[in-house]
Design a protein around this motif. Sequence first.
Motif, PDB file in Angstrom:
ATOM      1  N   GLU A  73      -4.479 -14.364   0.476  1.00  0.00           N
ATOM      2  CA  GLU A  73      -4.802 -13.156  -0.284  1.00  0.00           C
ATOM      3  C   GLU A  73      -5.668 -12.174   0.477  1.00  0.00           C
ATOM      4  O   GLU A  73      -5.686 -10.978   0.174  1.00  0.00           O
ATOM      5  CB  GLU A  73      -5.500 -13.544  -1.599  1.00  0.00           C
ATOM      6  N   GLY A  74      -6.417 -12.679   1.471  1.00  0.00           N
ATOM      7  CA  GLY A  74      -7.349 -11.807   2.169  1.00  0.00           C
ATOM      8  C   GLY A  74      -6.668 -10.637   2.844  1.00  0.00           C
ATOM      9  O   GLY A  74      -7.150  -9.502   2.796  1.00  0.00           O
ATOM     10  N   ARG A  75      -5.533 -10.902   3.475  1.00  0.00           N
ATOM     11  CA  ARG A  75      -4.822  -9.817   4.156  1.00  0.00           C
ATOM     12  C   ARG A  75      -4.274  -8.791   3.171  1.00  0.00           C
ATOM     13  O   ARG A  75      -4.067  -7.628   3.536  1.00  0.00           O
ATOM     14  CB  ARG A  75      -3.720 -10.396   5.032  1.00  0.00           C
ATOM     15  N   LEU A  76      -4.040  -9.201   1.920  1.00  0.00           N
ATOM     16  CA  LEU A  76      -3.538  -8.263   0.915  1.00  0.00           C
ATOM     17  C   LEU A  76      -4.616  -7.257   0.524  1.00  0.00           C
ATOM     18  O   LEU A  76      -4.368  -6.048   0.477  1.00  0.00           O
ATOM     19  CB  LEU A  76      -3.053  -9.029  -0.324  1.00  0.00           C
ATOM     20  N   VAL A  77      -5.829  -7.752   0.230  1.00  0.00           N
ATOM     21  CA  VAL A  77      -6.889  -6.824  -0.170  1.00  0.00           C
ATOM     22  C   VAL A  77      -7.348  -5.979   1.009  1.00  0.00           C
ATOM     23  O   VAL A  77      -7.662  -4.785   0.855  1.00  0.00           O
ATOM     24  CB  VAL A  77      -8.074  -7.570  -0.826  1.00  0.00           C
ATOM     25  N   LEU A  78      -7.369  -6.576   2.199  1.00  0.00           N
ATOM     26  CA  LEU A  78      -7.726  -5.804   3.382  1.00  0.00           C
ATOM     27  C   LEU A  78      -6.725  -4.689   3.634  1.00  0.00           C
ATOM     28  O   LEU A  78      -7.095  -3.576   4.033  1.00  0.00           O
ATOM     29  CB  LEU A  78      -7.801  -6.713   4.610  1.00  0.00           C
ATOM     30  N   ALA A  79      -5.437  -4.962   3.401  1.00  0.00           N
ATOM     31  CA  ALA A  79      -4.396  -3.988   3.717  1.00  0.00           C
ATOM     32  C   ALA A  79      -4.592  -2.688   2.950  1.00  0.00           C
ATOM     33  O   ALA A  79      -4.488  -1.588   3.514  1.00  0.00           O
ATOM     34  CB  ALA A  79      -3.016  -4.584   3.423  1.00  0.00           C
ATOM     35  N   ASP A  80      -4.869  -2.787   1.651  1.00  0.00           N
ATOM     36  CA  ASP A  80      -5.096  -1.562   0.871  1.00  0.00           C
ATOM     37  C   ASP A  80      -6.340  -0.818   1.355  1.00  0.00           C
ATOM     38  O   ASP A  80      -6.341   0.419   1.478  1.00  0.00           O
ATOM     39  CB  ASP A  80      -5.253  -1.906  -0.611  1.00  0.00           C
ATOM     40  N   ARG A  96      -0.749   0.207  -0.963  1.00  0.00           N
ATOM     41  CA  ARG A  96      -1.152   1.614  -0.939  1.00  0.00           C
ATOM     42  C   ARG A  96      -0.333   2.398   0.082  1.00  0.00           C
ATOM     43  O   ARG A  96       0.039   3.554  -0.155  1.00  0.00           O
ATOM     44  CB  ARG A  96      -2.645   1.721  -0.606  1.00  0.00           C
ATOM     45  N   LYS A  97      -0.038   1.780   1.188  1.00  0.00           N
ATOM     46  CA  LYS A  97       0.710   2.450   2.257  1.00  0.00           C
ATOM     47  C   LYS A  97       2.183   2.647   1.900  1.00  0.00           C
ATOM     48  O   LYS A  97       2.905   3.382   2.566  1.00  0.00           O
ATOM     49  CB  LYS A  97       0.566   1.631   3.543  1.00  0.00           C
ATOM     50  N   GLY A  98       2.648   1.949   0.869  1.00  0.00           N
ATOM     51  CA  GLY A  98       4.048   2.023   0.490  1.00  0.00           C
ATOM     52  C   GLY A  98       4.876   0.869   0.999  1.00  0.00           C
ATOM     53  O   GLY A  98       6.015   0.670   0.560  1.00  0.00           O
ATOM     54  N   LEU A  99       4.350   0.069   1.924  1.00  0.00           N
ATOM     55  CA  LEU A  99       5.048  -1.114   2.404  1.00  0.00           C
ATOM     56  C   LEU A  99       5.069  -2.173   1.311  1.00  0.00           C
ATOM     57  O   LEU A  99       4.062  -2.393   0.628  1.00  0.00           O
ATOM     58  CB  LEU A  99       4.365  -1.677   3.649  1.00  0.00           C
ATOM     59  N   THR A 100       6.206  -2.834   1.137  1.00  0.00           N
ATOM     60  CA  THR A 100       6.296  -3.911   0.157  1.00  0.00           C
ATOM     61  C   THR A 100       5.968  -5.243   0.824  1.00  0.00           C
ATOM     62  O   THR A 100       6.263  -5.454   2.006  1.00  0.00           O
ATOM     63  CB  THR A 100       7.697  -3.975  -0.457  1.00  0.00           C
ATOM     64  N   VAL A 101       5.342  -6.121   0.042  1.00  0.00           N
ATOM     65  CA  VAL A 101       4.884  -7.406   0.570  1.00  0.00           C
ATOM     66  C   VAL A 101       5.354  -8.521  -0.351  1.00  0.00           C
ATOM     67  O   VAL A 101       5.049  -8.528  -1.551  1.00  0.00           O
ATOM     68  CB  VAL A 101       3.348  -7.458   0.687  1.00  0.00           C
ATOM     69  N   GLU A 102       6.094  -9.475   0.212  1.00  0.00           N
ATOM     70  CA  GLU A 102       6.474 -10.661  -0.540  1.00  0.00           C
ATOM     71  C   GLU A 102       5.334 -11.669  -0.465  1.00  0.00           C
ATOM     72  O   GLU A 102       4.856 -12.018   0.626  1.00  0.00           O
ATOM     73  CB  GLU A 102       7.749 -11.283   0.018  1.00  0.00           C
ATOM     74  N   VAL A 103       4.920 -12.144  -1.638  1.00  0.00           N
ATOM     75  CA  VAL A 103       3.833 -13.126  -1.707  1.00  0.00           C
ATOM     76  C   VAL A 103       4.454 -14.511  -1.615  1.00  0.00           C
ATOM     77  O   VAL A 103       4.986 -15.034  -2.591  1.00  0.00           O
ATOM     78  CB  VAL A 103       3.026 -12.977  -3.006  1.00  0.00           C
ATOM     79  N   ASN A 104       4.379 -15.097  -0.440  1.00  0.00           N
ATOM     80  CA  ASN A 104       4.895 -16.457  -0.278  1.00  0.00           C
ATOM     81  C   ASN A 104       3.807 -17.508  -0.398  1.00  0.00           C
ATOM     82  O   ASN A 104       4.103 -18.703  -0.414  1.00  0.00           O
ATOM     83  CB  ASN A 104       5.635 -16.578   1.053  1.00  0.00           C
ATOM     84  N   ASN A 105       2.544 -17.055  -0.499  1.00  0.00           N
ATOM     85  CA  ASN A 105       1.444 -17.980  -0.756  1.00  0.00           C
ATOM     86  C   ASN A 105       0.281 -17.170  -1.305  1.00  0.00           C
ATOM     87  O   ASN A 105      -0.221 -16.268  -0.633  1.00  0.00           O
ATOM     88  CB  ASN A 105       1.035 -18.717   0.521  1.00  0.00           C
ATOM     89  N   THR A 106      -0.150 -17.483  -2.515  1.00  0.00           N
ATOM     90  CA  THR A 106      -1.263 -16.737  -3.102  1.00  0.00           C
ATOM     91  C   THR A 106      -2.593 -17.068  -2.427  1.00  0.00           C
ATOM     92  O   THR A 106      -3.600 -16.402  -2.690  1.00  0.00           O
ATOM     93  CB  THR A 106      -1.380 -17.017  -4.612  1.00  0.00           C
TER      94      THR A 106
END
Length: 460
Positions: A311-318, A298-308
């Motif tokens: 995931e918690g930090r991904l949903v928290l980030a948005d 959402r912030k526009g920062l791109t994130v490489e998924v090196n381990n699915t």
Amino acid sequence: MTAEFAASDADAKPLWLVRDELPGALDGAARGWAEACGFDGSAGQLCLLSDGSGGLAGALFGMGKPDGKAGRERFFLAKAAVALPEGAWRIETWPDGVDRSEAALAWLLAQYAFGRYRKADGAKARLVPPEGVDAPRLIAMAEAEFLTRDLINTPASDMGPDALEEAARALAGRHGFAVEVIAGDDLLDRNFPMIHAVGRASAQAPRLIELRRGESGPALTLVGKGVCFDTGGLDIKPAAGMKLMKKDMGGAATVLGLAQMLVATGAAEGMRLRVLIPAVENAISGAAFRPGDILTSRKGLTVEVNNTDAEGRLVLADAMAYGAEAEPDWLVTMATLTGAARVALGPDLPPFYCDDDAAAAAIQAAGLAQCDPVWRMPFWAPYEAMIEPGIADLDNAPAGGMAGSVTAALFLRRFAAGAAHYAHFDIYGWQPSAAPGRTQGGVQQGARALLAALPELLAR
């Protein structure tokens, strides 16, 4: 479930807390009985006293030496609450070093039992509130803890994203929160791409649950990780690693409990309180996100998924980016985020991260005072490079396995910009074995510490 003190002390039986010497108020027969039973005040020892005609006159409970077991264990008096017969009890003696509020809260917490799937009972003895304690506040704390425990203890079959939303709506109805839920493909339309990516493989749609209360005053935004079950995704966990993953929504359960506590104690009055819960199941299907994917947040920062499985930090980030857009005075995240935190500090002592030294000191001191210990860890700037993979702005799972809790906190901090202050709690949310006042299973961590520290935090 509810927590309660004795309604009256009219028929309450006396309970003497004993370290080494028997209380002088005991008559000769009671003293002789205690000595005949070998009661010497050892920690956890209980001696029931007869009234001489087959009735119960009172009880003695051993507190042991001040530097012994009772001094090391939180909520030690919960042992007495569990051991005593049903009925009302009043504490007659208070040895040095026994905190009355802790003792009373311990007694309340001992009443908890998780009885959704089979009959279960907590302590049946009820305590007359000791003089000087704030009984309504303690009841509010205990009932908030019970809510958190119930949510964590409920398996994913009955606590998926749908049910977590229902629990949030129920709390909102009880305590005057407005509710908004964004679910399914609407997450993409409203720019929550990482919440959608993590949860889209599940049979239950991912969603962002938002609760709001209050129109003026300082703004506090609580964000709780709501991963209702975590298989690890395509980087699937082994069976042993999935065993406790119903608790991966412990952050969401904790912020809901804290929100209830804030309202029930009156602390929410005069503030703008907001709760954000990204609720997902990290499941596996043809729609699952993949290792190597690059997500745009959402912030526009791109994130490489090196381990699915990170995931918690991904949903928290948005959710954090959304919360930070309103520029709250405090943004707080609660999440069962990393195994590294457990390796560092074990299950009882969750780390927290905060850039404000005075605020961090207030949180840590409040945690100790409220028997809700937390330990400050650093946002260590030299490790920023570990979360920068080169192909994208951020890496969700840096290689090497070192400083896992710190790098996760650094990752999250990138999405807190806009908030005046930020704190992150990497909680465990689980009691591995029963302890005084804490049954085995879900447990609340950090909430009472925040409640006690908030007046100082919001004054900053």
